[in-house]
Design an enzyme around this catalytic site. Structure first.
Site, short mmCIF file in Angstrom:
data_model
loop_
_atom_site.label_atom_id
_atom_site.label_comp_id
_atom_site.label_asym_id
_atom_site.label_seq_id
_atom_site.Cartn_x
_atom_site.Cartn_y
_atom_site.Cartn_z
N LYS A 1 -6.97 -4.71 -3.39
CA LYS A 1 -7.75 -5.35 -2.32
C LYS A 1 -8.78 -4.39 -1.76
CE LYS A 1 -4.28 -4.06 1.08
NZ LYS A 1 -5.03 -2.95 1.72
N CYS B 1 -2.27 -2.86 7.52
CA CYS B 1 -2.17 -3.75 6.36
C CYS B 1 -0.91 -4.61 6.37
CB CYS B 1 -2.32 -2.95 5.07
SG CYS B 1 -4.05 -2.43 4.88
N HIS C 1 -10.56 1.14 -2.87
CA HIS C 1 -11.94 1.18 -2.35
C HIS C 1 -12.92 1.84 -3.30
CE1 HIS C 1 -10.35 -0.11 1.43
NE2 HIS C 1 -9.90 1.05 1.85
N ASP D 1 0.79 -1.24 0.00
CA ASP D 1 0.00 0.00 0.00
C ASP D 1 0.83 1.29 0.00
OD1 ASP D 1 -1.84 -2.00 0.23
OD2 ASP D 1 -2.89 -1.18 1.95
N ASP E 1 -4.69 -0.57 -1.65
CA ASP E 1 -6.02 -0.40 -1.11
C ASP E 1 -6.83 0.23 -2.24
OD1 ASP E 1 -7.14 -0.97 1.43
OD2 ASP E 1 -7.08 1.13 2.05
C1 VGL Z 1 -4.79 0.73 5.73
C2 VGL Z 1 -6.20 1.86 7.13
C3 VGL Z 1 -7.24 1.77 6.23
C4 VGL Z 1 -3.40 0.21 5.46
C5 VGL Z 1 -5.81 0.60 4.81
O1 VGL Z 1 -3.02 0.09 4.26
O2 VGL Z 1 -2.66 -0.07 6.43
N1 VGL Z 1 -4.99 1.36 6.89
N2 VGL Z 1 -7.02 1.12 5.07
ZN ZN Z 2 -8.49 1.26 3.49
#
Ligand code: VGL
Ligand code: ZN
Length: 200
Positions: free
Chosen positions: A102, A141, A60, A16, A58
């Protein structure tokens, strides 16, 4: 100090490294930008040995359940195909890096890069038995990816120079590292990797 030699059963998991998780982003991880150079050095090392580099993101939908508008814990972040969801432009992804998206459905969150993806099969198909992990964030993550990697039987090395924590509560990062170690993950420094470029 230990010396870690890579083998054909190793892969690098870069978690991420997106604009929204870097300082100034919608969910900026404090000092998250400090991991870019170490991760670039690791990606260079793996690519130079022909080893797999996998970058998760990430990804979304606009109405994701983790967003505050839906009662979730986070501000909107990493909305698919927006500038905030892009990988940092300073991230030097090697050609052939595999991108794993993801948490791309509205009603489920997925902190782990294994959750709802084909990552486990993709690694096994490449003969991977050990994963080297860096990225953001240590306490979300990265932690959940390492939990799943261990559950799927992969050896894990977490590179401490290459991870940073959100720390919603002080100490979350340390606790996440301790938990990963309890699960059998090793920790290492960037400099432990044989052949890693000295000046990242
Ligand atoms: C993450 C918070 C919300 C991460 C992803 O990549 O660690 N943290 N979504
Ligand atoms: Zn997230």
């Amino acid at each position: 100090m230990q010396t870690i030699q890579l083998s054909p059963a190793d892969a690098l998991l870069v978690i991420d490294m997106q604009v929204d998780f870097l300082p100034g982003g919608q969910l900026g991880v404090p000092k998250g930008d400090e991991v870019i150079a170490p991760i670039n050095a690791l990606m260079g090392l793996f690519a130079s040995q022909g080893l797999p580099v996998i970058a998760s993101r990430d990804w979304h939908p606009e109405n994701h359940c983790s967003f505050s508008a839906r009662g979730g814990p986070w501000p909107p972040h990493c909305v698919a195909d927006t500038a905030g969801a892009a990988f940092s432009e300073r991230l030097a992804l090697p050609p052939g890096a595999l991108v794993v998206s993801k948490a791309d459905t509205a009603d489920a969150d997925a902190y782990s890069a294994f959750n709802g993806t084909h990552l486990g099969e993709q690694l096994r198909a490449r003969g991977v038995r050990r994963v080297v992990v860096g990225g953001l964030a240590t306490d979300y993550c990265v932690l959940n990816t390492v939990i799943d990697a261990r559950a799927e039987g992969f050896e894990v090395i977490v590179v401490l120079d290459a991870v940073r924590a959100v720390e919603v509560a002080a100490g979350d990062g340390e606790r996440a590292i301790a938990r990963m170690e309890e699960l059998g993950a090793r920790t290492a420094a960037l400099a432990d990797f044989e052949g890693v470029a000295a000046a990242a």
